[in-house]
Design a protein around this motif. Sequence first.
Motif, PDB file in Angstrom:
ATOM      1  N   LEU A  42       1.905   3.013  -3.217  1.00  0.00           N
ATOM      2  CA  LEU A  42       0.874   3.646  -4.033  1.00  0.00           C
ATOM      3  C   LEU A  42       0.816   5.150  -3.747  1.00  0.00           C
ATOM      4  CD1 LEU A  42      -1.857   0.890  -3.514  1.00  0.00           C
ATOM      5  CD2 LEU A  42      -0.226   1.094  -5.415  1.00  0.00           C
ATOM      6  N   THR A  46      -6.805   1.568   5.033  1.00  0.00           N
ATOM      7  CA  THR A  46      -5.410   1.406   5.444  1.00  0.00           C
ATOM      8  C   THR A  46      -5.253   1.636   6.936  1.00  0.00           C
ATOM      9  OG1 THR A  46      -4.676   2.114   3.262  1.00  0.00           O
ATOM     10  CG2 THR A  46      -3.038   2.144   5.000  1.00  0.00           C
ATOM     11  N   THR A  56       0.825  -1.204   0.000  1.00  0.00           N
ATOM     12  CA  THR A  56       0.000   0.000   0.000  1.00  0.00           C
ATOM     13  C   THR A  56       0.861   1.256   0.000  1.00  0.00           C
ATOM     14  OG1 THR A  56      -1.724  -1.178   1.228  1.00  0.00           O
ATOM     15  CG2 THR A  56      -1.847   1.218   1.225  1.00  0.00           C
ATOM     16  N   GLU A  75      -3.103   9.015  -1.188  1.00  0.00           N
ATOM     17  CA  GLU A  75      -4.508   8.775  -0.843  1.00  0.00           C
ATOM     18  C   GLU A  75      -4.729   7.326  -0.399  1.00  0.00           C
ATOM     19  OE1 GLU A  75      -3.455  10.125  -3.610  1.00  0.00           O
ATOM     20  OE2 GLU A  75      -4.386  12.109  -3.819  1.00  0.00           O
ATOM     21  N   LYS A  76      -3.909   6.419  -0.937  1.00  0.00           N
ATOM     22  CA  LYS A  76      -4.070   5.004  -0.646  1.00  0.00           C
ATOM     23  C   LYS A  76      -3.597   4.623   0.757  1.00  0.00           C
ATOM     24  CE  LYS A  76      -5.722   3.934  -4.692  1.00  0.00           C
ATOM     25  NZ  LYS A  76      -7.133   3.492  -4.848  1.00  0.00           N
TER      26      LYS A  76
END
Length: 269
Positions: free
Chosen positions: A153, A163, A150, A156-157
Amino acid sequence: MKHLIALVLFLTANLCFSQNKTEIYVIGNIHDSVPNYNPQILSAILEKIKPDIIMHEVDSEGMKEYETMSDVKGNEITASNIYTKKHPVTVRLPFDFEGRNQYRKDKGMVPTDNLTVQLIDSLYKTKSLTTEETKIYESFLNSTQELMKTAALSPEKFNNKTTDKLSEKRQDSQYHELLKITEKRQEFAARFVTKPNGEKISYREGFKLMSGFWDLRNQTMASNIAKTADKNPGKKIVVLTGFLHRYYLIKLLNKMNNNKFVIKEFYDL
């Protein structure tokens, strides 16, 4: 007519009050510059928010170093420097546990924390853990790997509720579930490090202290943020923290909220 006027005044007062709420943006960061997250990306986010206050994950001494040393590196301080150069009236504040690094060393949490995880990993690789212990450690490894993916990325991710839940699972695994291994196995009681004062502390005890400090540190940081928000009504506050802290800080801030601040996401602007 009187009732109508009273209603209008009430709604107007509420609108003004809501507009005067302090806005808090808790931005989870990757501390070191990588292709998908670097100072330029973060400074663009800051420009979008236009904060009045930027809070850094350091104590007061760390903040002094940030502001005076020319060779300090890292996404947060570099982006903060870029932003404050354009907006010099911006206030920068620390929000971490005071004396964090020395405190951990003095108590023996460092280096027992890393040594403990290394020992668990060694026992895992030699298939010396029990079935239950293996499940606990594999859960820790799997959530760590998922978070690493994650983190590769866009910001925002790794700044969203999904998350945050994974981060909470991973941190709970490290600071609570792994204790089930260290508390039972003699290997962690039989290995020691020496604290600065010359006293010895076992891996087991040092790791247990570090596990407790994870909660204490986040509680202290959230309290410092809430106090700053309370002192600065109507301001925009950006909190720059490691993204593994984000879930904890938001959860605590929501509990501390006295209806004077609102927590927002940078990508919702």
